[in-house]
Design an enzyme around this catalytic site. Structure first.
Site, PDB file in Angstrom:
ATOM      1  N   LYS A 119      28.802  37.220  21.688  1.00 20.19           N
ATOM      2  CA  LYS A 119      30.135  35.828  21.582  1.00 20.19           C
ATOM      3  C   LYS A 119      30.215  35.267  19.890  1.00 20.19           C
ATOM      4  CE  LYS A 119      29.024  33.353  25.853  1.00 20.19           C
ATOM      5  NZ  LYS A 119      29.151  32.349  26.321  1.00 20.19           N
ATOM      6  N   LYS A 201      30.047  45.095  34.206  1.00 20.31           N
ATOM      7  CA  LYS A 201      30.445  43.848  35.454  1.00 20.31           C
ATOM      8  C   LYS A 201      31.424  43.812  35.389  1.00 20.31           C
ATOM      9  CE  LYS A 201      27.864  39.902  35.115  1.00 20.31           C
ATOM     10  NZ  LYS A 201      26.883  39.165  34.192  1.00 20.31           N
ATOM     11  N   LYS A 204      35.572  37.781  35.164  1.00 21.01           N
ATOM     12  CA  LYS A 204      36.511  36.337  35.390  1.00 21.01           C
ATOM     13  C   LYS A 204      38.154  37.313  34.166  1.00 21.01           C
ATOM     14  CE  LYS A 204      33.854  32.693  34.176  1.00 21.01           C
ATOM     15  NZ  LYS A 204      33.913  31.230  35.108  1.00 21.01           N
TER      16      LYS A 204
END
Ligand code: TRP
Length: 337
Positions: A119, A201, A204
């Protein structure tokens, strides 16, 4: 009076971030497994908005996403009468315990978290302290409720491991305070991949909307996205190494229909991918229809949602307070009352 005392049921806690709308991957891989757990466990499910702000959020969207998440969870079968369902920021004990636990967790440990590394790479302009201490807040979520089992995906195992380490360290220093949580791996777990790049994976946040299905997509959208799903050049519906696209579609079909891989191979023997993709799309659309309709009904009923999150927070706060009081006493804070 009851003569026998019912044995204590295992406590299950899980959290889900209210960012964007949940995908078929979140649903089949996680949320769908949560409802059946309610029958034999004391389940606590939280919409973790405090975790969400470790990356910049649009305030109006965050609020909307939290309410949507609540409605989706209820639509997926989480019954507020059986489980505790609440919004993290409504229960102050999470932030309070998080502070204490961050003092029982080392800089080096937090720096080794792969999610932090990922991140901070993706948000290079906002590597804030919250992003770094995120696992202390997650540990607080779990440890406040004397949780025994935590349903988590692969990507959260390292955080859960750290929560266990923190709990053990605290118990060792101050005597038994926290239950030590175990990961809960559902019997039928499904890892759902992108429809466009099946090595990745399903996410969204994928820039290509055809790569994912959301739990709120309508039938036409679902059929269209499956029609465009990436397969291979073999034209054979079989579960085999190297056939990532087909394997993913077979997994999805298997989870929503309950059919095994061999049965699916027989069903589509001699048929092309066109028929197969249509069947998968239709099965998903049929499976998701009641969830979508229930979501729409619930999301329109703001008064009901409010009642659910208020009651959930009240109940959660009561349980959380007991653990927090114990912790405050053990670390040597003067009791406020
Ligand atoms: N970190 C989890 C995620 O991003 C969400 C989460 C927060 C969580 N607190 C939790 C999951 C406690 C399980 C238990 O998916």
């Amino acid at each position: 009076m009851e003569a026998s005392v019912a044995p204590k049921r295992p406590v299950i806690f899980s959290g889900i971030q209210p960012t964007g709308i949940f995908t078929l991957g979140n649903y089949l891989g996680a949320i769908k497994n949560w409802a059946p757990l309610q029958e034999e466990n004391d389940c606590i499910y939280s919409i973790v908005d405090e975790h969400a702000i470790t990356v910049r959020q649009d305030p109006a969207k965050l609020r909307e996403s939290a309410l949507r998440a609540l409605a989706v969870l209820i639509a997926c079968g989480i019954d507020p009468k059986k489980s505790i369902l609440f919004i993290q920021s409504h229960v102050p004990a999470h932030a309070q315990l998080s502070w204490v636990l961050s003092c029982y967790c080392q800089f080096g440990e937090l720096g080794r978290m792969t999610q932090f590394k990922d991140k901070s790479q993706k948000n290079a302009d906002n590597i804030n302290a919250g992003l770094f201490t995120y696992p202390a807040l997650m540990a607080a979520d779990i440890l406040l409720y004397q949780t025994n089992l935590v349903p988590v995906g692969e990507d959260q195992k390292q955080h859960l491991e750290l929560s266990r380490d923190i709990a053990q360290r605290f118990n060792h220093l101050h005597g038994d305070t926290f239950a030590i949580p175990e990961p809960y791996i559902p019997k039928v777990g499904a890892r759902i991949m992108s429809l466009q790049e099946p090595q990745k994976k399903m996410s969204k946040s994928d820039a290509n909307v055809n790569a994912f299905i959301t739990v709120l997509d309508d039938e036409d959208t679902i059929l269209r996205k499956f029609k465009r799903a990436v397969t291979d050049s073999e034209a054979e519906v079989a579960y085999r190494e190297g056939k990532d696209g087909v394997n993913n579609l077979m997994t999805i079909y298997s989870v929503v229909t309950g059919k095994g891989f061999e049965e699916i191979e027989r069903e589509f023997a001699g048929k092309g991918y066109g028929d197969f993709k249509l069947a998968v799309g239709q099965a998903v659309a049929d499976h998701m229809k009641p969830v979508r309709e229930e979501f729409q009904r619930l999301y329109a009923d703001k008064a009901y949602l409010k009642e659910v999150y208020r009651e959930g927070a009240e109940h959660a706060a009561h349980l959380a307070r007991r653990t927090l009081d114990k912790v405050y006493r053990k670390v040597g804070f003067v009791p406020a009352k």
